[in-house]
Design a protein around this motif. Structure first.
Motif, PDB file in Angstrom:
ATOM      1  N   ASP A 266       0.697  -1.285   0.046  1.00 33.44           N
ATOM      2  CA  ASP A 266      -0.029  -0.017   0.068  1.00 33.44           C
ATOM      3  C   ASP A 266       0.813   1.339  -0.109  1.00 33.44           C
ATOM      4  O   ASP A 266       0.326   2.310   0.170  1.00 33.44           O
ATOM      5  N   LYS A 267       2.047   1.073  -0.296  1.00 31.37           N
ATOM      6  CA  LYS A 267       2.938   2.519  -0.494  1.00 31.37           C
ATOM      7  C   LYS A 267       2.992   2.838  -1.696  1.00 31.37           C
ATOM      8  O   LYS A 267       3.051   2.189  -2.744  1.00 31.37           O
ATOM      9  N   ARG A 268       2.878   4.306  -2.073  1.00 25.51           N
ATOM     10  CA  ARG A 268       2.948   4.869  -3.327  1.00 25.51           C
ATOM     11  C   ARG A 268       4.569   5.304  -3.552  1.00 25.51           C
ATOM     12  O   ARG A 268       5.456   5.000  -2.635  1.00 25.51           O
ATOM     13  N   PHE A 269       4.948   5.353  -4.651  1.00 24.14           N
ATOM     14  CA  PHE A 269       6.157   5.762  -4.928  1.00 24.14           C
ATOM     15  C   PHE A 269       6.584   7.246  -5.141  1.00 24.14           C
ATOM     16  O   PHE A 269       7.559   7.761  -5.627  1.00 24.14           O
ATOM     17  N   HIS A 270       5.760   7.901  -4.255  1.00 24.11           N
ATOM     18  CA  HIS A 270       6.202   9.488  -4.442  1.00 24.11           C
ATOM     19  C   HIS A 270       7.760   9.882  -3.649  1.00 24.11           C
ATOM     20  O   HIS A 270       8.285  10.550  -4.044  1.00 24.11           O
ATOM     21  N   ASP A 271       7.760   9.103  -2.797  1.00 30.38           N
ATOM     22  CA  ASP A 271       9.053   9.241  -2.106  1.00 30.38           C
ATOM     23  C   ASP A 271      10.251   8.033  -2.917  1.00 30.38           C
ATOM     24  O   ASP A 271      10.384   6.839  -2.367  1.00 30.38           O
ATOM     25  N   ARG A 273      13.211   7.747  -3.513  1.00 36.32           N
ATOM     26  CA  ARG A 273      14.429   7.154  -3.067  1.00 36.32           C
ATOM     27  C   ARG A 273      14.194   6.156  -1.879  1.00 36.32           C
ATOM     28  O   ARG A 273      14.826   5.019  -1.862  1.00 36.32           O
ATOM     29  N   ALA A 274      13.124   6.335  -1.006  1.00 37.94           N
ATOM     30  CA  ALA A 274      12.676   5.280   0.119  1.00 37.94           C
ATOM     31  C   ALA A 274      12.265   3.886  -0.585  1.00 37.94           C
ATOM     32  O   ALA A 274      12.785   2.936  -0.099  1.00 37.94           O
ATOM     33  N   ARG A 275      11.176   4.101  -1.758  1.00 35.08           N
ATOM     34  CA  ARG A 275      10.819   2.968  -2.295  1.00 35.08           C
ATOM     35  C   ARG A 275      12.021   2.377  -3.237  1.00 35.08           C
ATOM     36  O   ARG A 275      11.960   1.343  -3.065  1.00 35.08           O
ATOM     37  N   ALA A 276      12.775   3.052  -3.697  1.00 39.29           N
ATOM     38  CA  ALA A 276      13.796   2.414  -4.510  1.00 39.29           C
ATOM     39  C   ALA A 276      14.827   1.329  -3.546  1.00 39.29           C
ATOM     40  O   ALA A 276      15.247   0.335  -3.784  1.00 39.29           O
ATOM     41  N   THR A 277      14.978   1.987  -2.297  1.00 41.34           N
ATOM     42  CA  THR A 277      15.851   1.249  -1.299  1.00 41.34           C
ATOM     43  C   THR A 277      15.018   0.121  -0.794  1.00 41.34           C
ATOM     44  O   THR A 277      15.510  -0.965  -0.820  1.00 41.34           O
ATOM     45  N   ASP A 278      13.846  -0.004  -0.841  1.00 44.55           N
ATOM     46  CA  ASP A 278      12.784  -1.213  -0.318  1.00 44.55           C
ATOM     47  C   ASP A 278      13.029  -2.014  -1.084  1.00 44.55           C
ATOM     48  O   ASP A 278      13.088  -3.232  -0.931  1.00 44.55           O
ATOM     49  N   MET A 302      11.934  15.876  -8.970  1.00 44.24           N
ATOM     50  CA  MET A 302      10.755  15.932  -9.814  1.00 44.24           C
ATOM     51  C   MET A 302       9.603  15.348  -9.087  1.00 44.24           C
ATOM     52  O   MET A 302       8.410  15.842  -9.040  1.00 44.24           O
ATOM     53  N   PHE A 303       9.885  14.155  -8.273  1.00 43.97           N
ATOM     54  CA  PHE A 303       8.770  13.441  -7.603  1.00 43.97           C
ATOM     55  C   PHE A 303       8.293  14.656  -6.312  1.00 43.97           C
ATOM     56  O   PHE A 303       7.114  14.512  -6.358  1.00 43.97           O
ATOM     57  N   HIS A 304       8.939  15.022  -6.065  1.00 39.56           N
ATOM     58  CA  HIS A 304       8.689  16.014  -4.890  1.00 39.56           C
ATOM     59  C   HIS A 304       8.124  17.187  -5.471  1.00 39.56           C
ATOM     60  O   HIS A 304       7.120  17.979  -4.969  1.00 39.56           O
ATOM     61  N   ARG A 305       8.270  17.658  -6.674  1.00 43.09           N
ATOM     62  CA  ARG A 305       7.831  18.844  -7.325  1.00 43.09           C
ATOM     63  C   ARG A 305       6.231  18.393  -7.397  1.00 43.09           C
ATOM     64  O   ARG A 305       5.182  19.096  -7.555  1.00 43.09           O
ATOM     65  N   LYS A 318       8.700  24.886   3.084  1.00 42.04           N
ATOM     66  CA  LYS A 318      10.112  24.586   3.635  1.00 42.04           C
ATOM     67  C   LYS A 318      10.474  22.998   3.387  1.00 42.04           C
ATOM     68  O   LYS A 318      11.648  22.321   3.325  1.00 42.04           O
ATOM     69  N   LYS A 319       9.520  22.192   3.633  1.00 40.56           N
ATOM     70  CA  LYS A 319       9.629  20.775   3.643  1.00 40.56           C
ATOM     71  C   LYS A 319       9.950  20.342   2.342  1.00 40.56           C
ATOM     72  O   LYS A 319      10.742  19.455   2.086  1.00 40.56           O
ATOM     73  N   TYR A 320       9.464  20.820   1.276  1.00 38.50           N
ATOM     74  CA  TYR A 320       9.674  20.622  -0.148  1.00 38.50           C
ATOM     75  C   TYR A 320      11.543  20.789  -0.291  1.00 38.50           C
ATOM     76  O   TYR A 320      12.019  20.040  -0.892  1.00 38.50           O
ATOM     77  N   ILE A 321      11.763  21.757   0.114  1.00 35.89           N
ATOM     78  CA  ILE A 321      13.110  22.171   0.044  1.00 35.89           C
ATOM     79  C   ILE A 321      14.071  21.243   0.749  1.00 35.89           C
ATOM     80  O   ILE A 321      15.305  20.754   0.159  1.00 35.89           O
ATOM     81  N   GLU A 322      13.667  20.852   2.142  1.00 41.39           N
ATOM     82  CA  GLU A 322      14.452  19.983   2.722  1.00 41.39           C
ATOM     83  C   GLU A 322      14.588  18.598   2.219  1.00 41.39           C
ATOM     84  O   GLU A 322      15.521  17.757   2.250  1.00 41.39           O
ATOM     85  N   GLU A 323      13.423  18.069   1.629  1.00 39.58           N
ATOM     86  CA  GLU A 323      13.218  16.723   1.118  1.00 39.58           C
ATOM     87  C   GLU A 323      13.780  16.687  -0.158  1.00 39.58           C
ATOM     88  O   GLU A 323      14.325  15.566  -0.561  1.00 39.58           O
ATOM     89  N   SER A 324      13.558  17.828  -1.220  1.00 41.64           N
ATOM     90  CA  SER A 324      13.939  17.385  -2.624  1.00 41.64           C
ATOM     91  C   SER A 324      15.208  18.078  -2.609  1.00 41.64           C
ATOM     92  O   SER A 324      16.019  17.585  -3.646  1.00 41.64           O
ATOM     93  N   GLY A 325      15.906  18.690  -1.702  1.00 43.80           N
ATOM     94  CA  GLY A 325      17.320  19.171  -2.073  1.00 43.80           C
ATOM     95  C   GLY A 325      17.573  20.252  -3.099  1.00 43.80           C
ATOM     96  O   GLY A 325      18.575  20.552  -3.592  1.00 43.80           O
TER      97      GLY A 325
END
Length: 389
Positions: A266-271, A273-278, A302-305, A318-325
């Motif tokens: 039930d996880k989406r692929f929006h994050d 990096r995390a899904r790729a690691t999983d 782009m996924f964060h965008r 602020k969250k976008y800047i922190e998580e997207s780099g």
């Protein structure tokens, strides 16, 4: 005109049970099938025991060849014809779903497009085909017992369909589904419910083909002046859908503990990096295989965008800047997307789904026989084309 769930009639023709009585009063029978209409027709053969239960798919003999022996003594050989488009209906006994395909192989198993079950062709008969098999077995028994040949005129039966009467005995039809696609691996034609499926001939999934179609529409949209931010949302959504379909199948088919399963369930692929690691840790599939670090960073950004476009009206927080780099923007700034970013993202998400697809089939390979037949056919066509030059 909407062609979904349209009834498709039987191809017609005449089925014969020819009975011969010997000098010692012993009786033997043979089957015949003739088709004279202009429409396409195909057929396959099965063995069924007299009670009408299918037990084997028959490898149709050539001229001068004998019928292979039945696995159960006393079984009847039966002919099952296609619909009027030359296609065959199938139904999976495991998941109960229906589809149509261009073939009914005897040399390799069919694959259910929905649950992936592999079994011989006779195991996937529709309810209509099963009723026909039962009726046909009864006809053979009665014809042999009476010593009289019998004929089933499917053309005449087809003419009665639609009249205000009970559907004729022996008659069955098929129903068109929603997604007709040709498998890119083996060339087989499939007609399935929904978009994503296994090819019923070789078992190759069509996730890449469906994504490529979606990405082509997105490229056309942005080239035609479509809003780049909408195209980014479309590209990420197309990837998310295709990737989740593959991930769901991996979760369903690969034995694992509940804790490991819950990492992806039930996880989406929006994050991304995390899904790729999983996926890499659970299945050994590196979604970023062949990527440079810059490609990974761009994809994650782009996924964060996409999330900002979808839920923030394109306004950075602020969250976008922190998580997207993404250090090119500041809070409250409105993102201005570019056509170049859309095309780059389109190429990268396609590459990721191809990697997922390859990894899936490394674990669950397609059946090699139809792949080999298609490869030989393509090689022959290529050699003929070269010969014409």
């Amino acid at each position: 005109m909407n062609k979904d769930f349209r009834e498709i009639g039987h191809c017609g023709g005449k089925l014969r049970v020819d009975v011969e009585t010997g000098d010692d009063d012993s009786r033997a029978y043979s089957l015949g099938y003739s088709h004279s209409s202009a429409g396409p027709a195909a057929f396959f053969m099965i063995y069924a025991i007299p009670q009408g239960i299918p037990v084997a798919t028959i490898s149709t003999p050539g001229l001068g060849q004998e019928m292979p022996p039945p696995p159960v003594p006393g079984s009847f050989p039966l002919i099952i014809a296609s619909d009027s488009e030359g296609r065959f209906g199938h139904r999976c006994e495991s998941c109960g779903e229906y589809w149509r395909s261009s073939g009914a192989p005897s040399a390799w198993p069919l694959t259910c497009p929905y649950c992936g079950l592999r079994a011989p062709t006779h195991a996937f008969l529709t309810l209509g085909q099963r009723a026909y098999v039962s009726e046909f077995c009864e006809l053979i028994e009665s014809a042999v017992n009476a010593g009289e040949s019998a004929t089933i005129d499917m053309d005449a039966l087809a003419d009665k369909v639609g009249e205000d009467t009970e559907r004729p005995r022996f008659y069955y039809s098929e129903v068109s589904q929603q997604n007709q696609f040709i498998c890119g691996a083996c060339g087989a034609w499939n007609d399935v419910l929904g978009r994503y499926a296994y090819c019923s001939s070789c078992g190759t999934r069509n996730d890449v083909a469906e994504l490529v179609l979606a990405i082509a529409r997105i490229r056309e949209q942005v080239n035609g002046g479509g809003a780049p931010d909408e195209c980014v949302k479309g590209a990420v959504s197309a990837f998310d859908t295709a990737a989740k379909k593959i991930a769901d199948e991996l979760i369903r088919l690969v034995p694992m503990t509940t804790a490991r399963r819950n990492r992806l369930k039930d996880k989406r692929f929006h994050d991304i990096r995390a899904r790729a690691t999983d996926i890499n840790e659970l299945f050994g599939i590196d979604v970023f295989d062949g990527f440079q670090q810059d490609d990974i960073d761009f994809t994650a950004m782009m996924f964060h965008r996409r999330h900002i476009y979808e839920h923030g009206g394109g306004e950075v927080d602020k969250k976008y800047i922190e998580e997207s780099g993404d250090i090119s923007v500041r809070p409250k700034q409105t993102l201005r997307e570019t056509k170049e970013n859309v095309h780059r993202l389109a190429g990268l998400v396609t590459k990721m789904v191809r990697t997922l697809h390859k990894g899936f089939h490394d674990i669950f390979p397609a059946h090699p026989t139809p792949l080999k037949i298609e490869a030989e056919k393509q090689a022959l066509m290529k050699s003929r084309q070269l010969g014409y030059r």
